[in-house]
Design a protein around this motif. Structure first.
Motif, PDB file in Angstrom:
ATOM      1  N   ARG A 218       0.818  -1.211   0.000  1.00  0.00           N
ATOM      2  CA  ARG A 218       0.000   0.000   0.000  1.00  0.00           C
ATOM      3  C   ARG A 218       0.851   1.260   0.000  1.00  0.00           C
ATOM      4  N   ASP A 219       2.113   1.141   0.348  1.00  0.00           N
ATOM      5  CA  ASP A 219       2.989   2.293   0.495  1.00  0.00           C
ATOM      6  C   ASP A 219       3.655   2.710  -0.815  1.00  0.00           C
ATOM      7  N   TRP A 220       3.695   1.822  -1.812  1.00  0.00           N
ATOM      8  CA  TRP A 220       4.434   2.147  -3.036  1.00  0.00           C
ATOM      9  C   TRP A 220       3.859   3.320  -3.820  1.00  0.00           C
ATOM     10  N   PRO A 221       2.529   3.543  -3.886  1.00  0.00           N
ATOM     11  CA  PRO A 221       2.078   4.735  -4.618  1.00  0.00           C
ATOM     12  C   PRO A 221       2.573   6.034  -3.964  1.00  0.00           C
ATOM     13  N   ARG A 222       2.609   6.052  -2.638  1.00  0.00           N
ATOM     14  CA  ARG A 222       3.091   7.233  -1.924  1.00  0.00           C
ATOM     15  C   ARG A 222       4.580   7.448  -2.205  1.00  0.00           C
ATOM     16  N   ARG A 223       5.343   6.364  -2.204  1.00  0.00           N
ATOM     17  CA  ARG A 223       6.775   6.471  -2.490  1.00  0.00           C
ATOM     18  C   ARG A 223       7.017   6.913  -3.930  1.00  0.00           C
ATOM     19  N   LEU A 224       6.216   6.437  -4.837  1.00  0.00           N
ATOM     20  CA  LEU A 224       6.330   6.842  -6.236  1.00  0.00           C
ATOM     21  C   LEU A 224       6.042   8.334  -6.381  1.00  0.00           C
TER      22      LEU A 224
END
Length: 145
Positions: free
Chosen positions: A7-13
């Protein structure tokens, strides 16, 4: 892969995208501070004079771009909003300048593209109380019964 990291990868992107944009504006600011020719062509002192601005104005625009680049990567919504909002103003000026001077399309495509991106970031980062599309109607205390 854990549920949290998926769930965190869109925020990191998105954070990576902000850093990429900030790097672009830092590079743009540095070229405006450079005294001679840049990788983008003639010196900005010459470009600004050709566009009808005083050559020292490149330092003002470069300084604003540098400050805004920093604001884009500060992990606070308000900072990102201020940075993107100020860049919208600068980029509107850039677009108008390129159109008014009838610059070739290959020199003029970056400003409108970045204007659209910064407008989207400013809109997405706007303060929470601005998100209400219509104002809340206040009922006077005497009408509440």
């Amino acid at each position: 892969m854990s549920e949290t990291s998926s769930r965190d990868w869109p925020r990191r992107l998105l954070i990576g995208f902000y850093w990429f944009l900030a790097a672009e504006f830092v590079l743009g600011a540095m070229t405006k501070f450079a005294p001679g020719e840049t990788v983008f062509g003639p010196a900005y002192s010459v470009k600004f004079a050709d566009w009808g601005y005083p050559s020292w104005f490149r330092f003002v625009i470069g300084g604003v771009e540098l400050i805004c680049a920093i604001l884009l990567v500060v992990p606070r919504r308000r900072a990102r909003f201020l940075g993107a909002g100020a860049l919208v103003v600068v980029l509107v000026g850039a677009v108008v300048t390129h159109v008014a001077n009838q610059d070739p399309i290959y020199e003029s495509v970056s400003a409108p593209l970045h204007l659209a991106i910064m407008a989207a970031i400013a809109w997405a980062s706007r303060p929470a109380h601005w998100r209400e599309l219509r104002p809340v109607r206040r009922v006077p205390l005497s009408d509440q019964g």
